[in-house]
Scaffold this active site. Structure first.
Site, mmCIF file in Angstrom:
data_model
loop_
_atom_site.group_PDB
_atom_site.id
_atom_site.type_symbol
_atom_site.label_atom_id
_atom_site.label_comp_id
_atom_site.label_asym_id
_atom_site.label_seq_id
_atom_site.Cartn_x
_atom_site.Cartn_y
_atom_site.Cartn_z
ATOM 1 N N ILE A 71 -40.891 29.074 -41.683
ATOM 2 C CA ILE A 71 -42.577 28.741 -41.558
ATOM 3 C C ILE A 71 -41.581 28.398 -42.879
ATOM 4 O O ILE A 71 -40.924 29.303 -43.621
ATOM 5 C CB ILE A 71 -42.846 29.940 -41.988
ATOM 6 N N SER A 72 -42.873 27.135 -44.214
ATOM 7 C CA SER A 72 -41.796 26.687 -45.583
ATOM 8 C C SER A 72 -41.837 28.385 -46.563
ATOM 9 O O SER A 72 -43.611 29.044 -46.112
ATOM 10 C CB SER A 72 -42.477 25.840 -45.266
#
Ligand code: SAH
Length: 223
Positions: A71-72
């Site tokens: 997940i960024s």
């Protein structure tokens, strides 16, 4: 803003105070769009993570989501959202490449009339589409596909955002940009740069924003 229910409250480490602290950090790092910051503060990032690591959801860092993907960082999600918007506060059609766990889609959703999100790994595609539907996001359409081809049937797009880094910008993404549209994506292999392409009529302007660190943009579908 689109009609999306962002009211689900967290508990403990996921409290509003923890989320506000994250927003303050993002502001210090240079995120200026207050609407983007407010959407970040209302989006339940902990619900997109495995329970074992969800207590880290409001730290400004990328975290594993399985299948070798991440997940960024909230900073990256906020920055890309701000950049795809530019001076506009709302975009008609948006294309996202790399649904992942769906967190970036959740943040983009209130800024888009229609959001189209493409993922190449089937279990991630399925989990994210189910999760976002359960959370009440109604303006997102998902597909399992290789984003190198964009999503021609649904285009042209006012904004395109990719969360994985190709060696060079796929031509189809440039071609599916509407006039006045903005494409934001990392470009490069070991050394990547966040790149913004803006379209003005038949002119395409490319600008390097900052250094970046994303997972690679890969070909084909993985079941
Ligand atoms: N925005 C996502 C980030 C996920 S990481 C989130 O918030 O979770 C990037 C994602 O891009 C990965 O899930 C990876 O599988 C996907 N990806 C990589 N290359 C792709 C391609 N060619 N087409 C579609 N998705 C791709």
């Amino acid at each position: 803003m689109a009609d999306v229910d962002l009211t689900r409250e967290g508990i403990g480490m996921t409290s509003q105070r923890t989320r506000n602290r994250l927003v303050e950090q993002l502001r210090k790092l240079g995120i200026e769009n207050e609407t983007v910051l407010s959407v970040i503060s209302r989006t339940p990032r902990h619900l997109f993570l495995e329970p074992a690591i969800s207590h880290q959801a409001y730290d400004d860092k990328s975290l594993p989501i399985g299948y070798g993907q991440t997940i960024s960082r909230p900073y990256t999600v906020a920055r890309m959202t701000e950049l795809v918007l530019g001076r506009r506060s709302f975009l008609g059609k948006v294309l996202e490449i790399g649904t992942g766990c769906g967190y970036q889609s959740a943040v983009l959703s209130p800024f888009a009339g229609e959001l189209y999100s493409v993922e190449r790994i089937e279990p991630l595609h399925k989990r994210a589409s189910q999760q976002l539907t359960e959370l009440g996001y109604k303006n997102i359409e998902f597909t399992l596909s290789d984003g190198s081809w964009g999503w021609e049937d649904k285009g042209p797009f006012d904004g395109i955002l990719a969360a994985a880094s190709p060696e060079k910008i796929p031509q189809s993404l440039i071609e599916q940009l509407a006039d006045g549209g903005r494409l934001i994506l990392p470009v490069g292999g070991e050394k990547q740069v966040l790149t913004l392409v803006t379209r003005d009529g038949d002119d395409f302007h490319t600008e390097v924003v900052e250094e970046a660190l994303f997972v690679p943009f890969l070909p084909g579908i993985q079941r």
